[in-house]
Design a protein around this motif. Sequence first.
Motif, mmCIF file in Angstrom:
data_model
loop_
_atom_site.group_PDB
_atom_site.id
_atom_site.type_symbol
_atom_site.label_atom_id
_atom_site.label_comp_id
_atom_site.label_asym_id
_atom_site.label_seq_id
_atom_site.Cartn_x
_atom_site.Cartn_y
_atom_site.Cartn_z
ATOM 1 N N SER A 104 0.793 -1.191 0.026
ATOM 2 C CA SER A 104 0.137 -0.193 0.004
ATOM 3 C C SER A 104 0.688 1.241 0.067
ATOM 4 N N PHE A 105 0.284 2.252 -0.214
ATOM 5 C CA PHE A 105 0.714 3.637 -0.201
ATOM 6 C C PHE A 105 1.575 4.106 0.789
ATOM 7 N N LYS A 106 1.231 3.491 2.068
ATOM 8 C CA LYS A 106 1.480 3.940 3.468
ATOM 9 C C LYS A 106 2.922 3.554 3.621
ATOM 10 N N CYS A 127 0.359 2.971 16.266
ATOM 11 C CA CYS A 127 -0.763 3.448 15.484
ATOM 12 C C CYS A 127 -2.126 2.950 16.001
ATOM 13 N N ALA A 128 -2.866 3.549 15.526
ATOM 14 C CA ALA A 128 -4.418 3.023 15.194
ATOM 15 C C ALA A 128 -4.602 2.786 13.710
ATOM 16 N N SER A 129 -5.306 1.806 13.302
ATOM 17 C CA SER A 129 -5.178 1.500 11.997
ATOM 18 C C SER A 129 -6.454 1.066 11.380
ATOM 19 N N THR A 130 -6.951 1.071 10.416
ATOM 20 C CA THR A 130 -7.968 0.072 9.584
ATOM 21 C C THR A 130 -7.226 -0.951 8.786
ATOM 22 N N GLY A 131 -5.946 -0.958 9.020
ATOM 23 C CA GLY A 131 -5.105 -2.213 8.517
ATOM 24 C C GLY A 131 -3.925 -1.857 7.835
ATOM 25 N N LEU A 230 -8.714 10.271 -5.582
ATOM 26 C CA LEU A 230 -8.162 9.318 -4.532
ATOM 27 C C LEU A 230 -9.065 9.213 -3.656
ATOM 28 N N PRO A 231 -9.409 7.868 -2.948
ATOM 29 C CA PRO A 231 -10.203 7.674 -2.074
ATOM 30 C C PRO A 231 -9.776 8.450 -0.520
ATOM 31 N N VAL A 232 -10.539 9.056 0.217
ATOM 32 C CA VAL A 232 -10.549 9.716 1.348
ATOM 33 C C VAL A 232 -11.136 9.093 2.574
ATOM 34 N N GLY A 233 -10.110 8.499 3.493
ATOM 35 C CA GLY A 233 -10.291 8.095 4.708
ATOM 36 C C GLY A 233 -10.253 8.614 6.152
ATOM 37 N N ASN A 234 -9.006 8.700 6.670
ATOM 38 C CA ASN A 234 -8.614 9.602 7.542
ATOM 39 C C ASN A 234 -8.124 11.033 7.069
ATOM 40 N N ALA A 235 -7.823 10.898 5.772
ATOM 41 C CA ALA A 235 -7.906 12.351 4.930
ATOM 42 C C ALA A 235 -6.423 12.951 4.880
ATOM 43 N N ALA A 236 -5.455 12.379 5.237
ATOM 44 C CA ALA A 236 -3.975 12.929 4.889
ATOM 45 C C ALA A 236 -3.678 12.899 3.710
ATOM 46 N N ASN A 237 -3.754 11.626 3.040
ATOM 47 C CA ASN A 237 -3.185 11.506 1.585
ATOM 48 C C ASN A 237 -3.578 12.380 0.713
ATOM 49 N N ILE A 238 -4.792 13.043 0.802
ATOM 50 C CA ILE A 238 -5.123 13.841 -0.293
ATOM 51 C C ILE A 238 -4.473 15.288 0.026
ATOM 52 N N THR A 293 -13.193 -1.457 3.995
ATOM 53 C CA THR A 293 -12.985 -1.175 5.486
ATOM 54 C C THR A 293 -11.770 -0.084 5.769
ATOM 55 N N ALA A 294 -10.926 0.024 5.091
ATOM 56 C CA ALA A 294 -9.715 0.762 4.853
ATOM 57 C C ALA A 294 -10.153 2.356 5.176
ATOM 58 N N ILE A 295 -11.211 2.702 4.634
ATOM 59 C CA ILE A 295 -11.759 4.083 4.757
ATOM 60 C C ILE A 295 -13.061 4.111 5.670
ATOM 61 N N ARG A 296 -13.075 3.085 6.511
ATOM 62 C CA ARG A 296 -14.105 3.205 7.479
ATOM 63 C C ARG A 296 -13.903 3.938 8.705
ATOM 64 N N ILE A 297 -14.003 5.123 8.259
ATOM 65 C CA ILE A 297 -13.643 6.233 9.402
ATOM 66 C C ILE A 297 -14.683 7.580 9.296
ATOM 67 N N GLY A 298 -15.127 7.831 10.429
ATOM 68 C CA GLY A 298 -16.416 8.712 10.572
ATOM 69 C C GLY A 298 -15.766 10.365 11.087
ATOM 70 N N PRO A 342 -10.827 -2.833 -1.961
ATOM 71 C CA PRO A 342 -12.151 -1.894 -2.217
ATOM 72 C C PRO A 342 -11.897 -0.543 -2.162
ATOM 73 N N ALA A 343 -10.954 -0.022 -0.958
ATOM 74 C CA ALA A 343 -10.779 1.323 -0.829
ATOM 75 C C ALA A 343 -10.368 2.095 -1.946
ATOM 76 N N SER A 344 -9.454 1.325 -2.713
ATOM 77 C CA SER A 344 -8.612 1.818 -3.706
ATOM 78 C C SER A 344 -9.485 1.923 -4.821
ATOM 79 N N ALA A 345 -10.579 1.046 -4.935
ATOM 80 C CA ALA A 345 -11.399 0.978 -6.283
ATOM 81 C C ALA A 345 -12.444 2.161 -5.941
ATOM 82 N N CYS A 370 -4.666 4.291 -6.993
ATOM 83 C CA CYS A 370 -5.013 3.242 -6.371
ATOM 84 C C CYS A 370 -4.440 2.783 -5.230
ATOM 85 N N THR A 371 -4.689 2.876 -3.961
ATOM 86 C CA THR A 371 -3.947 2.844 -2.710
ATOM 87 C C THR A 371 -3.315 1.698 -2.305
ATOM 88 N N GLY A 372 -4.122 0.410 -2.513
ATOM 89 C CA GLY A 372 -3.625 -0.844 -1.835
ATOM 90 C C GLY A 372 -3.882 -2.061 -2.678
HETATM 91 N N1 F0G Z 1 -6.550 3.720 0.745
HETATM 92 C C1 F0G Z 1 -6.363 2.652 1.478
HETATM 93 C C2 F0G Z 1 -6.003 1.258 0.845
HETATM 94 C C3 F0G Z 1 -6.033 2.954 2.924
HETATM 95 O O1 F0G Z 1 -5.460 2.104 3.759
HETATM 96 C C4 F0G Z 1 -6.564 4.300 3.334
HETATM 97 C C5 F0G Z 1 -6.179 4.447 4.827
HETATM 98 C C6 F0G Z 1 -6.884 5.452 2.517
HETATM 99 C C7 F0G Z 1 -7.259 4.890 1.037
HETATM 100 C C8 F0G Z 1 -7.175 6.699 2.982
HETATM 101 O O2 F0G Z 1 -6.167 7.490 3.088
HETATM 102 O O3 F0G Z 1 -6.553 7.752 5.351
HETATM 103 O O4 F0G Z 1 -4.880 9.358 4.072
HETATM 104 O O5 F0G Z 1 -7.326 9.526 3.640
HETATM 105 N N2 F0G Z 1 -5.812 3.722 5.652
HETATM 106 C C9 F0G Z 1 -5.541 4.109 7.030
HETATM 107 C C10 F0G Z 1 -4.970 2.804 7.852
HETATM 108 C C11 F0G Z 1 -6.426 4.895 7.766
HETATM 109 O O6 F0G Z 1 -5.038 2.806 8.984
HETATM 110 O O7 F0G Z 1 -4.382 1.989 7.008
HETATM 111 P P1 F0G Z 1 -6.231 8.602 4.211
#
Ligand code: F0G
Length: 404
Positions: A104-106, A127-131, A230-238, A293-298, A342-345, A370-372
């Motif tokens: 993944s991009f992490k 860290c805390a993480s969705t994975g 790009l997908p947005v979860g915890n929102a730092a990547n964008i 689930t990677a972007i299951r963040i409220g 799925p989050a990347s899709a 496509c992040t993961g």
């Molecule tokens: N795509 C994937 C595959 C991710 O794992 C995440 C975030 C995102 C997109 C969203 O990126 O949070 O910077 O907006 N995953 C984190 C984790 C939250 O714990 O692995 P983001």
Amino acid sequence: MSYIVKCFDCGREVKDGLLDSCPTCSGLLTVEMDLSPLAGKKLKDLRKAPMGVWRYAPFLPVDQNKAVSLLEGGTPLYHCKNLGEKLGMKELRVKYEGANPTGSFKDRGMTVGVSRAVELGCKVVGCASTGNTSASLAAYAAKAGLGCVVLLPSGKVALGKLAQAMFYGAKVISIDGNFDEALDIVRRLAKEGHLYLLNSINPFRPEGQKTVAFEILDQLDLQVPDRIVLPVGNAANIWAVYKALTEFRDLGWIDKMPRLVGVQASGSNPIFKAFEEGKHDFKPVEHPETVATAIRIGNPASGRKALKAIYDTDGVAVEVTDEEILVGQKLLGRTEGIGVEPASAASIAGVIKLRQSGEIASDDQVVCICTGNLLKDPDTVIKNSGEILKSKATMEAVKRLISN
Ligand code: F0G
């Protein structure tokens, strides 16, 4: 390589390297690089170094010579002609972050973040993480010889990611709650000195993640695409992508900005909702749900940074349903041979949606990040890929099946 850490909200410089927010106003932190050593230089001056995160070392706030690296970055940028044709687009590309060392991009952020932990003399990272963050941190902590603690939302982490965190030797703690609750606990643990926090609110993480945008521009020979999606979860990547673009622009290496498209799952969509209402801050979603689930963040920690990135580039936020995500995932796999989780899709689903609404034109140049990797979440893949055919171990039985 010189820089300051400052507050995104009040602009004050912050000197204590262990803080995760501004001591004056509790705002988000960000790194401001001194780019003056690059004045008069060109991208081609960096191209002597191999592709990858460290090609862009002058843009990164840690010493390259002491970097904890697994040779991250340098991922393919695919020109997706088959999928583009299906969607009526000539210039659709996928930046395939699933090709990073832990899939993944992490890893881009973690090489910088863990290098910073070593520089500070920290012994335990967490860290805390969705994975994905946990998988990446566990690997880089192993390489650096650091202790590692990861907090995961119980039952909501894809199997491949869980396996990775366990495999690399992290202390894996399954929390009876969601990501937002896990992040709250780990931030408090960091404040009490139990660990060095390597979630993306640590401003060194987005610095590494900037390199995905540097690489896209590098691979396109500085031809700026119309949009980066790009997908947005915890929102730092964008935010990281936005920051990278502004740095190339400030050096005069590019003369326009791509419009950023942030895609959220409709069950976890606080940034989309804020954007719809024209707001620069957001209201948390209380019970986030999505197959991605990677972007299951409220309650995205960097949500306000994400909104700035979108507004400043004249971009948009969109939401996509779980069904649309799974359709996008399968379509990318079956037209291009590219497997993403799925989050990347979600980024593909976002493009489909904006193309259908006419927001994306047929001749727009679009890059989806496509992040993961697909293999992160084998359960979802198997559930959505049709049946396995069962056969007796005879030629006749197999022939009957393949001719059907
Ligand atoms: N795509 C994937 C595959 C991710 O794992 C995440 C975030 C995102 C997109 C969203 O990126 O949070 O910077 O907006 N995953 C984190 C984790 C939250 O714990 O692995 P983001």
